[in-house]
Design an enzyme around this catalytic site. Structure first.
Site, PDB file in Angstrom:
ATOM      1  N   CYS A 151       0.688  -1.239  -0.095  1.00 56.63           N
ATOM      2  CA  CYS A 151      -0.006   0.260   0.130  1.00 56.63           C
ATOM      3  C   CYS A 151       0.936   1.130   0.073  1.00 56.63           C
ATOM      4  O   CYS A 151       1.872   1.344   0.683  1.00 56.63           O
ATOM      5  CB  CYS A 151      -0.774  -0.017   1.445  1.00 56.63           C
ATOM      6  SG  CYS A 151      -2.092   1.567   1.412  1.00 56.63           S
ATOM      7  N   HIS A 193      -9.128  -3.460  -1.915  1.00 60.82           N
ATOM      8  CA  HIS A 193      -8.085  -2.833  -1.226  1.00 60.82           C
ATOM      9  C   HIS A 193      -8.659  -1.238  -1.130  1.00 60.82           C
ATOM     10  O   HIS A 193      -8.509  -0.549   0.003  1.00 60.82           O
ATOM     11  CB  HIS A 193      -6.598  -3.034  -1.979  1.00 60.82           C
ATOM     12  CG  HIS A 193      -5.587  -2.311  -1.262  1.00 60.82           C
ATOM     13  ND1 HIS A 193      -4.644  -3.031  -0.500  1.00 60.82           N
ATOM     14  CD2 HIS A 193      -5.384  -0.920  -1.135  1.00 60.82           C
ATOM     15  CE1 HIS A 193      -3.534  -2.134  -0.178  1.00 60.82           C
ATOM     16  NE2 HIS A 193      -4.093  -1.003  -0.411  1.00 60.82           N
ATOM     17  N   GLU A 194      -8.918  -0.663  -2.075  1.00 58.94           N
ATOM     18  CA  GLU A 194      -9.148   0.541  -2.351  1.00 58.94           C
ATOM     19  C   GLU A 194     -10.470   1.046  -1.734  1.00 58.94           C
ATOM     20  O   GLU A 194     -10.461   2.336  -0.790  1.00 58.94           O
ATOM     21  CB  GLU A 194      -9.510   1.251  -3.549  1.00 58.94           C
ATOM     22  CG  GLU A 194      -8.119   0.808  -4.700  1.00 58.94           C
ATOM     23  CD  GLU A 194      -6.825   1.402  -4.009  1.00 58.94           C
ATOM     24  OE1 GLU A 194      -6.801   2.261  -3.058  1.00 58.94           O
ATOM     25  OE2 GLU A 194      -5.794   0.767  -4.377  1.00 58.94           O
ATOM     26  N   HIS A 197      -9.961   1.358   2.036  1.00 56.97           N
ATOM     27  CA  HIS A 197      -9.224   2.615   2.364  1.00 56.97           C
ATOM     28  C   HIS A 197     -10.463   3.696   2.819  1.00 56.97           C
ATOM     29  O   HIS A 197     -10.513   4.350   3.673  1.00 56.97           O
ATOM     30  CB  HIS A 197      -8.614   3.190   1.426  1.00 56.97           C
ATOM     31  CG  HIS A 197      -7.307   2.745   1.527  1.00 56.97           C
ATOM     32  ND1 HIS A 197      -6.374   3.082   2.258  1.00 56.97           N
ATOM     33  CD2 HIS A 197      -6.428   2.145   0.590  1.00 56.97           C
ATOM     34  CE1 HIS A 197      -4.993   2.639   2.130  1.00 56.97           C
ATOM     35  NE2 HIS A 197      -5.124   1.981   0.803  1.00 56.97           N
TER      36      HIS A 197
HETATM   37 NI    NI Z   1      -3.510   1.368  -0.132  1.00 58.96          NI
END
Ligand code: NI
Length: 247
Positions: A151, A193-194, A197
């Site tokens: 990341c 993953h995004e 966030h």
């Molecule tokens: Ni990331």
């Protein structure tokens, strides 16, 4: 009907009315929250407009408690017609390209809004970058896959994360239209993953605790060995954001 019963009925009716009033107030307060308008605050506009479209926004990394707190905020929805949104997208993309990432989320540049970029590794041969506003997952496959991730905001290195192999994701475009798509493999991993966030979740949260990350240099050497051993037909990309094992 007895007087007593009538009294009970009246109390119930009063309770119902009071409940409706409070419920109504709560709903009104929620509707008036700035988050629900999807418009940027003055602070957000100031940050985004501080430079032009080709200049990367400063990356927020987990190097201090203050920065980590920024990464842990839950991002708010964005109004696709927000005037500063094209500039935010351009500058996020510049940040991602500078860092050679395959994805980025607005909280990583200090803007807690539901805005992401994902590289479509599944669309060959161009592997274009796709902006996705207010992303939502409609379904996840039962089948899981474990693969390496890194990341741009996590400085400690890379780790293996288990996630659903496929997802159905719903994205809003700048023109306000919604599109649903079933996505599998590495691109589905980047989307997950995004979107994590946007909910203040880092990939390390999804690893066995305590987290043991593989330092970047060690990981890159391992990746190089794997690349040599791997099939030459595998598409090659360079990334730090979510790193497939064969990259
Ligand atoms: Ni990331």
């Amino acid at each position: 009907m007895s007087k007593q019963a009538e009294g009970v009925d009246m109390r119930l009716i009063l309770l119902a009315i009071v409940g409706l009033m409070f419920g109504g107030c709560a709903m009104t307060r929620q509707e008036l929250r700035p988050s629900d308008t999807g418009r940027f605050s003055e602070e957000e506009r100031h940050l985004i407009a501080a430079d032009d479209a080709l200049v990367p926004l400063p990356l927020v990394q987990n190097t201090s408690e203050t920065n980590t707190a920024l990464l842990r905020r839950e991002a708010l929805p964005v109004d696709p017609s927000e005037p500063a949104l094209p500039l935010l997208l351009a500058r996020m993309r510049a940040t991602m390209e500078q860092e050679q990432g395959v994805g980025i989320a607005a909280p990583q540049v200090g803007v807690a809004r539901r805005v992401i970029w994902v590289q479509r590794l599944d669309i060959q041969p161009d592997m274009p970058f796709q902006a996705c506003l207010n992303p939502e997952f409609l379904s996840f496959s039962d089948e899981l896959e474990t693969d390496w991730e890194g990341c741009l905001s996590v400085t400690g290195g890379f780790g293996e994360v288990s996630r659903p192999l496929s997802v159905t994701v719903r994205c809003q475009a700048l023109d306000g239209t919604w599109r649903e798509e079933r996505i599998s493999g590495r691109t589905a991993r980047i989307f997950q993953h995004e979107v994590d966030h946007l909910d203040g979740i880092l990939f390390t949260d999804r690893m066995p605790q305590p987290v043991a990350l593989t330092p970047k240099e060690e990981y890159r050497a391992m990746r190089e060995r794997m690349r040599e051993e791997a099939s030459r037909t595998e598409p090659q990309t360079n990334d730090d954001e979510t790193s497939p094992s064969l990259d």
